[in-house]
Design an enzyme around this catalytic site. Sequence first.
Site, PDB file in Angstrom:
ATOM      1  N   GLU A  44       0.832  -1.203   0.000  1.00  0.00           N
ATOM      2  CA  GLU A  44       0.000   0.000   0.000  1.00  0.00           C
ATOM      3  C   GLU A  44       0.871   1.260   0.000  1.00  0.00           C
ATOM      4  O   GLU A  44       1.838   1.360   0.760  1.00  0.00           O
ATOM      5  CB  GLU A  44      -0.906  -0.022   1.238  1.00  0.00           C
ATOM      6  CG  GLU A  44      -1.870   1.137   1.351  1.00  0.00           C
ATOM      7  CD  GLU A  44      -2.806   0.997   2.549  1.00  0.00           C
ATOM      8  OE1 GLU A  44      -3.728   1.818   2.668  1.00  0.00           O
ATOM      9  OE2 GLU A  44      -2.607   0.067   3.355  1.00  0.00           O
ATOM     10  N   LYS A 113      -9.219   2.849  -2.731  1.00  0.00           N
ATOM     11  CA  LYS A 113      -9.605   2.204  -1.474  1.00  0.00           C
ATOM     12  C   LYS A 113     -10.970   2.697  -1.008  1.00  0.00           C
ATOM     13  O   LYS A 113     -11.200   3.904  -0.896  1.00  0.00           O
ATOM     14  CB  LYS A 113      -8.542   2.488  -0.409  1.00  0.00           C
ATOM     15  CG  LYS A 113      -8.695   1.717   0.887  1.00  0.00           C
ATOM     16  CD  LYS A 113      -7.495   1.989   1.791  1.00  0.00           C
ATOM     17  CE  LYS A 113      -7.525   1.130   3.040  1.00  0.00           C
ATOM     18  NZ  LYS A 113      -6.316   1.371   3.886  1.00  0.00           N
ATOM     19  N   CYS A 147      -5.715  -3.225   1.694  1.00  0.00           N
ATOM     20  CA  CYS A 147      -5.601  -3.328   3.145  1.00  0.00           C
ATOM     21  C   CYS A 147      -6.938  -3.578   3.852  1.00  0.00           C
ATOM     22  O   CYS A 147      -7.502  -4.655   3.764  1.00  0.00           O
ATOM     23  CB  CYS A 147      -4.908  -2.068   3.682  1.00  0.00           C
ATOM     24  SG  CYS A 147      -4.253  -2.229   5.358  1.00  0.00           S
TER      25      CYS A 147
END
Length: 265
Positions: A44, A113, A147
């Site tokens: 990330e 994200k 994540c």
Amino acid sequence: MPPLRTALLQSSGRPGAVAENLKVLDEAAARAAGAGARLLVSPELFLTGYAIGDAVPELAEPADGPGARAVAEIAVRHGLAVLYGYPERDGERIHNTAQLIGPDGTSLANYRKTHLFGPFERKWFTPGELPVVQAELDGVRIGLLICYDVEFPENVRAHALAGTELLLVPTALMHPFPFVAESVVPVRAFESQMYIAYVNRTGTEGEFEFTGLSCLAGPDGTARARAGRGEELVVGDVDPGSLAASRAANPYLHDRRPGLYGSLA
């Protein structure tokens, strides 16, 4: 269909130093290609570093910015696809984004994200709105999450229902949550019958201490490849034939009863 050899780069590079991180990525791509990999996955926000604080607006760039062009050169030079994380600027908004560049240097997918974690991310980033972003590489359908996204089973199941076979999850998993890498990710791979490449940062950045433990989890719920706590490049195979056999033996997707699940939404 032959297996898709996938390399996982567990590294934090050098926070705030894009040029240095590109060098790390280039060296990893050379090693991955030497091991026969067709895909390299980095963590990330690897392009810039995670704990960059007030430098987020300065380091953010558009999806076709200089970082993307540099990664494209790396991909072409070494003949493999590269997944990297970066802060994406889109007008006044900044997203925590992962982009997949193909072996020919073209952008195959760009994912923002959707589930932001903690005050740092919520301060600087706008959540994405597309839950399923996919691409094709060597006949394998690839999906992207980042994540915290993978910790929501709905996200992974949505990918499974859309046909994702390999889910790439660049991450910045920190203490005290190593059980996510050790237990949650392999379970996600099993319950949704797919491969998951979960690729973490390592070491300390500012207030964050990252756990490492990157893994390629298989549809049988085991880690087909697993990194330790430090800087490491691990390689594993994504086998479409094994995935098809596993889905036949574990028919969760076939045996679902969606009519019972309305309350989940």
